[in-house]
Design a protein around this motif. Structure first.
Motif, PDB file in Angstrom:
ATOM      1  N   ALA A  14      -2.961  16.657 -37.320  1.00  0.00           N
ATOM      2  CA  ALA A  14      -2.402  15.479 -38.186  1.00  0.00           C
ATOM      3  C   ALA A  14      -2.479  15.915 -39.587  1.00  0.00           C
ATOM      4  CB  ALA A  14      -2.765  14.264 -37.818  1.00  0.00           C
ATOM      5  N   ASP A  15      -1.916  15.138 -40.364  1.00  0.00           N
ATOM      6  CA  ASP A  15      -2.240  15.318 -42.065  1.00  0.00           C
ATOM      7  C   ASP A  15      -2.221  16.749 -42.253  1.00  0.00           C
ATOM      8  OD1 ASP A  15      -2.628  12.546 -41.676  1.00  0.00           O
ATOM      9  OD2 ASP A  15      -4.902  13.014 -41.272  1.00  0.00           O
ATOM     10  N   PRO A  16      -1.128  17.655 -41.972  1.00  0.00           N
ATOM     11  CA  PRO A  16      -1.242  19.313 -42.075  1.00  0.00           C
ATOM     12  C   PRO A  16      -1.148  19.449 -43.581  1.00  0.00           C
ATOM     13  CG  PRO A  16       0.835  18.514 -41.265  1.00  0.00           C
ATOM     14  CD  PRO A  16       0.256  17.024 -41.014  1.00  0.00           C
ATOM     15  N   CYS A  17      -1.909  20.332 -44.092  1.00  0.00           N
ATOM     16  CA  CYS A  17      -1.829  20.965 -45.295  1.00  0.00           C
ATOM     17  C   CYS A  17      -1.721  22.554 -45.283  1.00  0.00           C
ATOM     18  CB  CYS A  17      -3.025  20.621 -46.314  1.00  0.00           C
ATOM     19  SG  CYS A  17      -3.070  21.469 -47.902  1.00  0.00           S
ATOM     20  N   VAL A  18      -0.344  23.131 -45.820  1.00  0.00           N
ATOM     21  CA  VAL A  18      -0.271  24.328 -45.496  1.00  0.00           C
ATOM     22  C   VAL A  18      -0.218  25.061 -46.891  1.00  0.00           C
ATOM     23  CG1 VAL A  18       1.381  26.336 -44.686  1.00  0.00           C
ATOM     24  CG2 VAL A  18       0.855  24.014 -43.257  1.00  0.00           C
ATOM     25  N   LEU A  19      -1.020  26.162 -47.229  1.00  0.00           N
ATOM     26  CA  LEU A  19      -0.868  26.670 -48.461  1.00  0.00           C
ATOM     27  C   LEU A  19      -0.689  28.344 -48.103  1.00  0.00           C
ATOM     28  CD1 LEU A  19      -1.746  26.976 -51.458  1.00  0.00           C
ATOM     29  CD2 LEU A  19      -3.660  27.469 -50.711  1.00  0.00           C
ATOM     30  N   ARG A  20       0.210  28.714 -48.921  1.00  0.00           N
ATOM     31  CA  ARG A  20       0.725  30.195 -48.931  1.00  0.00           C
ATOM     32  C   ARG A  20       0.135  30.851 -50.009  1.00  0.00           C
ATOM     33  NH1 ARG A  20       4.800  34.362 -49.807  1.00  0.00           N
ATOM     34  NH2 ARG A  20       4.878  35.614 -47.915  1.00  0.00           N
ATOM     35  N   HIS A  21      -0.797  31.894 -49.810  1.00  0.00           N
ATOM     36  CA  HIS A  21      -1.554  32.783 -50.745  1.00  0.00           C
ATOM     37  C   HIS A  21      -1.611  34.059 -50.329  1.00  0.00           C
ATOM     38  CE1 HIS A  21      -4.614  33.797 -53.846  1.00  0.00           C
ATOM     39  NE2 HIS A  21      -5.114  34.207 -52.914  1.00  0.00           N
ATOM     40  N   ALA A  22      -1.522  34.944 -51.340  1.00  0.00           N
ATOM     41  CA  ALA A  22      -1.281  36.263 -50.972  1.00  0.00           C
ATOM     42  C   ALA A  22      -0.631  36.898 -49.953  1.00  0.00           C
ATOM     43  CB  ALA A  22      -2.836  37.036 -51.144  1.00  0.00           C
ATOM     44  N   GLY A  23       0.387  36.464 -49.767  1.00  0.00           N
ATOM     45  CA  GLY A  23       1.268  36.668 -48.657  1.00  0.00           C
ATOM     46  C   GLY A  23       1.200  36.158 -47.233  1.00  0.00           C
ATOM     47  N   GLU A  24      -0.279  35.219 -46.966  1.00  0.00           N
ATOM     48  CA  GLU A  24      -0.644  34.821 -45.871  1.00  0.00           C
ATOM     49  C   GLU A  24      -0.727  33.082 -46.029  1.00  0.00           C
ATOM     50  OE1 GLU A  24      -3.539  37.431 -43.623  1.00  0.00           O
ATOM     51  OE2 GLU A  24      -4.438  37.018 -45.469  1.00  0.00           O
ATOM     52  N   TYR A  25      -0.668  32.476 -44.881  1.00  0.00           N
ATOM     53  CA  TYR A  25      -0.464  31.068 -44.819  1.00  0.00           C
ATOM     54  C   TYR A  25      -1.735  30.457 -44.276  1.00  0.00           C
ATOM     55  CZ  TYR A  25       4.688  31.192 -45.294  1.00  0.00           C
ATOM     56  OH  TYR A  25       5.941  31.387 -45.462  1.00  0.00           O
ATOM     57  N   TYR A  26      -2.118  29.594 -44.762  1.00  0.00           N
ATOM     58  CA  TYR A  26      -3.666  28.920 -44.606  1.00  0.00           C
ATOM     59  C   TYR A  26      -3.187  27.330 -44.279  1.00  0.00           C
ATOM     60  CZ  TYR A  26      -6.123  32.770 -46.624  1.00  0.00           C
ATOM     61  OH  TYR A  26      -6.345  33.733 -47.165  1.00  0.00           O
ATOM     62  N   LEU A  27      -3.912  26.936 -42.920  1.00  0.00           N
ATOM     63  CA  LEU A  27      -3.638  25.508 -42.419  1.00  0.00           C
ATOM     64  C   LEU A  27      -4.893  24.858 -42.281  1.00  0.00           C
ATOM     65  CD1 LEU A  27      -0.968  24.008 -40.203  1.00  0.00           C
ATOM     66  CD2 LEU A  27      -3.278  23.816 -39.605  1.00  0.00           C
ATOM     67  N   THR A  28      -4.914  23.681 -42.708  1.00  0.00           N
ATOM     68  CA  THR A  28      -6.075  22.669 -42.326  1.00  0.00           C
ATOM     69  C   THR A  28      -5.398  21.376 -42.340  1.00  0.00           C
ATOM     70  OG1 THR A  28      -8.260  21.966 -42.883  1.00  0.00           O
ATOM     71  CG2 THR A  28      -6.553  21.892 -44.717  1.00  0.00           C
ATOM     72  N   GLY A  29      -6.268  20.511 -41.555  1.00  0.00           N
ATOM     73  CA  GLY A  29      -5.584  19.052 -41.073  1.00  0.00           C
ATOM     74  C   GLY A  29      -6.640  18.408 -40.487  1.00  0.00           C
ATOM     75  N   SER A  30      -6.510  17.192 -40.116  1.00  0.00           N
ATOM     76  CA  SER A  30      -7.334  16.384 -39.408  1.00  0.00           C
ATOM     77  C   SER A  30      -7.597  17.082 -37.975  1.00  0.00           C
ATOM     78  CB  SER A  30      -6.722  14.891 -39.424  1.00  0.00           C
ATOM     79  OG  SER A  30      -6.862  14.337 -40.758  1.00  0.00           O
ATOM     80  N   HIS A  31      -8.902  17.157 -37.650  1.00  0.00           N
ATOM     81  CA  HIS A  31      -9.123  17.624 -36.423  1.00  0.00           C
ATOM     82  C   HIS A  31      -9.485  16.320 -35.464  1.00  0.00           C
ATOM     83  CE1 HIS A  31     -11.690  18.841 -32.955  1.00  0.00           C
ATOM     84  NE2 HIS A  31     -11.470  20.074 -33.278  1.00  0.00           N
ATOM     85  N   PRO A  32      -9.054  16.280 -34.435  1.00  0.00           N
ATOM     86  CA  PRO A  32      -8.970  14.882 -33.568  1.00  0.00           C
ATOM     87  C   PRO A  32     -10.413  14.317 -33.298  1.00  0.00           C
ATOM     88  CG  PRO A  32      -7.296  16.662 -32.402  1.00  0.00           C
ATOM     89  CD  PRO A  32      -8.222  17.430 -33.708  1.00  0.00           C
ATOM     90  N   ALA A  33     -11.384  15.053 -33.377  1.00  0.00           N
ATOM     91  CA  ALA A  33     -12.770  14.553 -33.253  1.00  0.00           C
ATOM     92  C   ALA A  33     -12.975  13.883 -34.815  1.00  0.00           C
ATOM     93  CB  ALA A  33     -13.666  15.637 -32.852  1.00  0.00           C
ATOM     94  N   TYR A  34     -12.553  14.323 -35.721  1.00  0.00           N
ATOM     95  CA  TYR A  34     -12.961  13.872 -37.256  1.00  0.00           C
ATOM     96  C   TYR A  34     -14.336  14.199 -37.400  1.00  0.00           C
ATOM     97  CZ  TYR A  34      -8.651  11.252 -36.244  1.00  0.00           C
ATOM     98  OH  TYR A  34      -6.952  10.492 -35.911  1.00  0.00           O
ATOM     99  N   ASP A  35     -14.789  15.103 -37.104  1.00  0.00           N
ATOM    100  CA  ASP A  35     -16.169  15.405 -37.412  1.00  0.00           C
ATOM    101  C   ASP A  35     -16.440  16.858 -38.059  1.00  0.00           C
ATOM    102  OD1 ASP A  35     -15.279  17.393 -35.437  1.00  0.00           O
ATOM    103  OD2 ASP A  35     -17.323  16.765 -34.076  1.00  0.00           O
ATOM    104  N   ARG A  36     -15.226  17.499 -38.242  1.00  0.00           N
ATOM    105  CA  ARG A  36     -15.322  19.000 -38.977  1.00  0.00           C
ATOM    106  C   ARG A  36     -14.038  19.155 -39.795  1.00  0.00           C
ATOM    107  NH1 ARG A  36     -14.759  21.367 -33.141  1.00  0.00           N
ATOM    108  NH2 ARG A  36     -15.679  19.373 -32.611  1.00  0.00           N
ATOM    109  N   ILE A  37     -14.309  20.194 -40.839  1.00  0.00           N
ATOM    110  CA  ILE A  37     -13.008  20.803 -41.583  1.00  0.00           C
ATOM    111  C   ILE A  37     -12.620  22.095 -40.934  1.00  0.00           C
ATOM    112  CG2 ILE A  37     -12.045  21.393 -43.798  1.00  0.00           C
ATOM    113  CD1 ILE A  37     -13.690  19.209 -44.919  1.00  0.00           C
ATOM    114  N   VAL A  38     -11.595  22.581 -40.685  1.00  0.00           N
ATOM    115  CA  VAL A  38     -11.069  23.696 -39.988  1.00  0.00           C
ATOM    116  C   VAL A  38     -10.075  24.281 -40.736  1.00  0.00           C
ATOM    117  CG1 VAL A  38     -11.754  23.009 -37.476  1.00  0.00           C
ATOM    118  CG2 VAL A  38      -9.557  22.486 -38.343  1.00  0.00           C
ATOM    119  N   LEU A  39     -10.069  25.821 -40.700  1.00  0.00           N
ATOM    120  CA  LEU A  39      -9.045  26.507 -41.330  1.00  0.00           C
ATOM    121  C   LEU A  39      -8.241  27.315 -40.303  1.00  0.00           C
ATOM    122  CD1 LEU A  39     -10.721  27.195 -44.571  1.00  0.00           C
ATOM    123  CD2 LEU A  39      -9.066  25.693 -44.473  1.00  0.00           C
ATOM    124  N   ARG A  40      -7.085  27.879 -40.494  1.00  0.00           N
ATOM    125  CA  ARG A  40      -6.266  28.913 -39.872  1.00  0.00           C
ATOM    126  C   ARG A  40      -5.688  29.789 -40.835  1.00  0.00           C
ATOM    127  NH1 ARG A  40      -3.799  26.649 -34.063  1.00  0.00           N
ATOM    128  NH2 ARG A  40      -5.275  24.699 -33.675  1.00  0.00           N
TER     129      ARG A  40
END
Length: 338
Positions: A14-40
């Motif tokens: 949920a709450d997805p934030c996608v940023l494109r930088h240097a030709g690649e996509y980065y995604l973060t968002g609310s983890h369902p456990a609400y205990d961490r911050i994750v990046l892809r």
């Protein structure tokens, strides 16, 4: 021809934030456990679902940032990475009469990474962003215009009916405001006040000489929908008179494609430079138990077209082209299956 976007682009974020930088996509968002911050990270939007997910920060065991980590956003400012997120303290909040207060007690916080790779670099806690007064605050986003960074966020003012309004301020640095908060919108229309009186989840798009500030309103079920404020890019964005508010939502539930409660969006772009609208949505209407712990809000994306005058044509949510869970796998507050 642009590569089609297959939805959802990522399940259960949920709450997805996608940023494109240097030709690649980065995604973060609310983890369902609400205990961490994750990046892809992936070379394409379609590649984000299969991309490895890296935890770059976990909540501490106690203190003001130790509970319900919500809606992180990744931003690039002055050659550094920043994550804005909302967190609540672990202690129980009580009301004036001594009873337990069910109101969420979040504040906005900031993390900084000056390494080139945000997935492997060191993140430094810059602490709470002082928004000018202490109350429920969340969903901070950042936009840099003419070299000046602005913060836009949601916060409650107890003198205004409702749970949160949208504010803007200029910044001295990425974790410090330089000006007082300015109120841009509060819940007032019928579609903004279903279940909860909420304006939250702002996101900013600057294109064709216009600033589009989207936000989400009402409860997080089928009533959740996206609203819009617009201003000229050369206007004083800290002047409420510079903004025009749409009386109607620009994106809402659409049973014909099985998309419910679209909202809390961000913006990115295709490799060809087309604007992409990113948002979360559910794919069914029956929610069992506390909707806070219902994990099936999926990250979706679609190209946002523009008309001949350069204005966004919001349209309807795109149909799904990837399989999704048919029912919720509920999580406990500890993040374990129940």
């Amino acid at each position: 021809m642009p590569t089609p976007i297959h939805n959802p682009i990522v399940l259960q974020r949920a709450d997805p934030c996608v940023l494109r930088h240097a030709g690649e996509y980065y995604l973060t968002g609310s983890h369902p456990a609400y205990d961490r911050i994750v990046l892809r990270r992936a070379a394409t939007l379609d590649g984000l679902q299969a991309a490895d997910e890296v935890t770059v920060w976990r909540r501490p065991g106690s203190g003001p940032q130790s509970h319900l980590i919500w809606a992180p956003e990744l931003h690039r400012v002055n050659q550094a990475w920043y994550l804005y997120y909302a967190a609540a303290p672990d202690e129980e909040v009580t009301s004036d009469d001594g009873e337990a207060d069910p109101t969420f007690n979040h504040r906005v916080y900031c993390l900084e990474c000056r390494d080139e790779d945000p997935l492997t670099g060191t993140w430094v806690d810059r602490g709470q962003v002082d928004t000018g007064w202490e109350s429920f605050a969340l969903d901070a986003t950042s936009v840099v215009l003419d070299g000046v960074q602005h913060l836009v966020w949601a916060q409650q003012d107890l003198a205004i009916k409702g749970h949160s309004n949208i504010y803007i301020a200029r910044m001295r640095n990425p974790w410090t405001l330089a000006t007082p908060a300015v109120l841009l919108t509060r819940p007032e229309h019928d579609w903004e006040t279903v279940t909860f009186w909420v304006n939250e989840g702002p996101s900013v798009l600057v294109k064709n000489g216009k600033v589009s500030l989207t936000y989400s309103a009402s409860g997080t079920g089928t009533e959740y929908a996206m609203g819009l404020l617009t201003a000229d890019a050369d206007a004083d964005l800290l002047d409420p008179a510079s903004w025009t508010k749409s009386p109607d939502p620009v994106l809402a539930s659409d049973a014909s494609v099985g998309i419910y409660g679209p909202g809390h969006n961000s913006f990115t772009e295709t490799p060809e430079g087309e604007t992409v609208l990113v948002y979360h949505a559910r794919t069914y209407t029956r929610l069992d138990g506390d909707p806070l712990w219902e994990p099936n809000r999926h990250a979706c994306a679609q190209v946002l077209p523009f008309d001949a005058d350069g204005r966004p044509v919001w349209g309807r949510p795109a149909a799904l082209t990837r399989p999704v869970p048919a029912t919720a796998a509920l999580l406990s507050p500890e993040g374990t299956m129940v």
